[in-house]
Design a protein around this motif. Sequence first.
Motif, short mmCIF file in Angstrom:
data_model
loop_
_atom_site.label_atom_id
_atom_site.label_comp_id
_atom_site.label_asym_id
_atom_site.label_seq_id
_atom_site.Cartn_x
_atom_site.Cartn_y
_atom_site.Cartn_z
N TYR A 1 0.84 -1.43 0.22
CA TYR A 1 0.12 0.06 -0.15
C TYR A 1 0.78 1.47 0.24
CZ TYR A 1 -4.27 -3.05 1.17
OH TYR A 1 -4.77 -4.39 0.90
N THR B 1 -7.58 5.69 2.11
CA THR B 1 -9.34 6.14 1.98
C THR B 1 -9.61 5.93 0.53
OG1 THR B 1 -8.88 9.06 2.02
CG2 THR B 1 -9.60 7.37 4.56
N GLN B 2 -8.55 6.26 -0.38
CA GLN B 2 -9.07 6.72 -1.50
C GLN B 2 -9.33 4.69 -2.14
OE1 GLN B 2 -5.82 7.99 -3.57
NE2 GLN B 2 -6.20 10.07 -2.56
N LYS B 3 -8.26 3.81 -1.25
CA LYS B 3 -8.79 2.32 -1.31
C LYS B 3 -9.76 1.80 -0.96
CE LYS B 3 -4.34 1.46 -2.44
NZ LYS B 3 -3.81 1.73 -4.07
N LYS B 4 -10.13 2.23 -0.32
CA LYS B 4 -11.21 2.03 1.05
C LYS B 4 -11.87 3.16 1.65
CE LYS B 4 -9.55 -2.94 1.95
NZ LYS B 4 -9.04 -3.70 3.44
N ASP B 5 -13.02 3.18 0.96
CA ASP B 5 -13.83 4.39 1.63
C ASP B 5 -14.33 4.69 3.31
OD1 ASP B 5 -14.41 7.52 1.78
OD2 ASP B 5 -15.90 7.43 0.34
N TYR B 6 -14.22 5.56 3.82
CA TYR B 6 -14.65 5.82 4.98
C TYR B 6 -16.14 6.30 5.53
CZ TYR B 6 -14.09 10.97 4.17
OH TYR B 6 -14.05 11.90 4.19
N TYR C 1 -12.76 2.96 11.35
CA TYR C 1 -12.54 2.19 10.13
C TYR C 1 -10.60 1.45 9.75
CZ TYR C 1 -10.23 3.48 5.81
OH TYR C 1 -9.27 3.29 4.51
N GLN D 1 -10.95 -1.75 11.30
CA GLN D 1 -12.22 -2.13 10.63
C GLN D 1 -11.87 -2.64 9.22
OE1 GLN D 1 -14.62 -4.58 11.36
NE2 GLN D 1 -14.81 -3.57 14.57
N SER D 2 -11.13 -1.92 8.97
CA SER D 2 -11.20 -1.64 7.26
C SER D 2 -9.61 -2.24 7.16
CB SER D 2 -10.54 -0.11 6.67
OG SER D 2 -12.64 0.12 6.72
N TRP D 3 -7.73 -1.69 7.90
CA TRP D 3 -6.66 -2.28 7.63
C TRP D 3 -7.01 -3.52 8.64
CZ3 TRP D 3 -5.62 -1.45 2.80
CH2 TRP D 3 -6.58 -0.62 2.30
#
Length: 313
Positions: free
Chosen positions: A115, A193-198, A281, A284-286
């Motif tokens: 990333y 956040t461009q890869k997985k939006d908040y 965020y 949960q996302s990363w």
Amino acid sequence: MKIKYFGFMLLLAASSALTSCSEDDLDPNSIFSTVDGNDEAKSPEYIEFDEWIMKNYTEPYNIRLQYLYNDKETDQSYNVVPADFDKSKGLAKLVKHMWVDTYAEAVSEEFIKTYTPRTIQLIGSYEWNGNGSQVLGTAEGGLKVMLYGVNFLDLDNPRVNTTDPYANKGAVPLDLNHWFFHTMHHEFCHILTQKKDYPTDFRAISAGRYHSTDWVNVKDIDSAKEGFVTGYASGEYNEDFAEVYSTYITMSQEGWNKIIDNAGAEGAAIIENKLSIVREYFYQSWGIDIDKLRTIVLRRSAEAEHLDLHSLN
């Protein structure tokens, strides 16, 4: 006339040289070597630095750290200067210690490989906007991060402020957090956040409060009362999100408390609400515990002040 005469003399000298050497065998190998796409003779110190970058950035993480000026990598609407070689070496050590190795330790080396931006370009000066604001760093499409102001780095006095969010940003020696590492965490947040939006809930918290056209006039010390951790955060919600993240993980609890105390009850409630969404965020996302990350950032910040920035050891 002087220019034409000078050119003629050069041509004449070149012709004489070719005539006198016409019977010699020409060496097919150029006396120039290529450094990041620029043809110039490589001195031993450049070779050493290139090898260090390859070992510490490119081979383990697929990151190309570019310290030589490359106009293809810069915004031509700004006038900037190349980064000083010695200060580029010092910043390269700092970025590895304070940013690359931080995420490798807190998350994993695979996370960094996957990333992080493929290119980090160093620029000696800052970009200045028409409204008087400075560009400290940019992230472009998740592929490149630009870091400005390298030539202002004091190699003998690396200082990392983690306790006072309202300290004089222009004080010397420069605060490495403000001028470099807060910026890098901020830009990396944009990449993620461009890869997985908040969650869109974040956008609604300060809807109608953003200073989209005059954020540059909002001082950090005043922004907290409106629910923003910095004046820059008051510009729009994407910058707000990235500022909450980068400010929290680079400020000690003492520093964060100063923002909360300065915010008053209403502003503090807004900021804490935003932090809660940012924390959730990233987990949960990363799979990133930002409190664990913060502990590592603060430890490495303290260590950075004792690094030898004159050598590559």
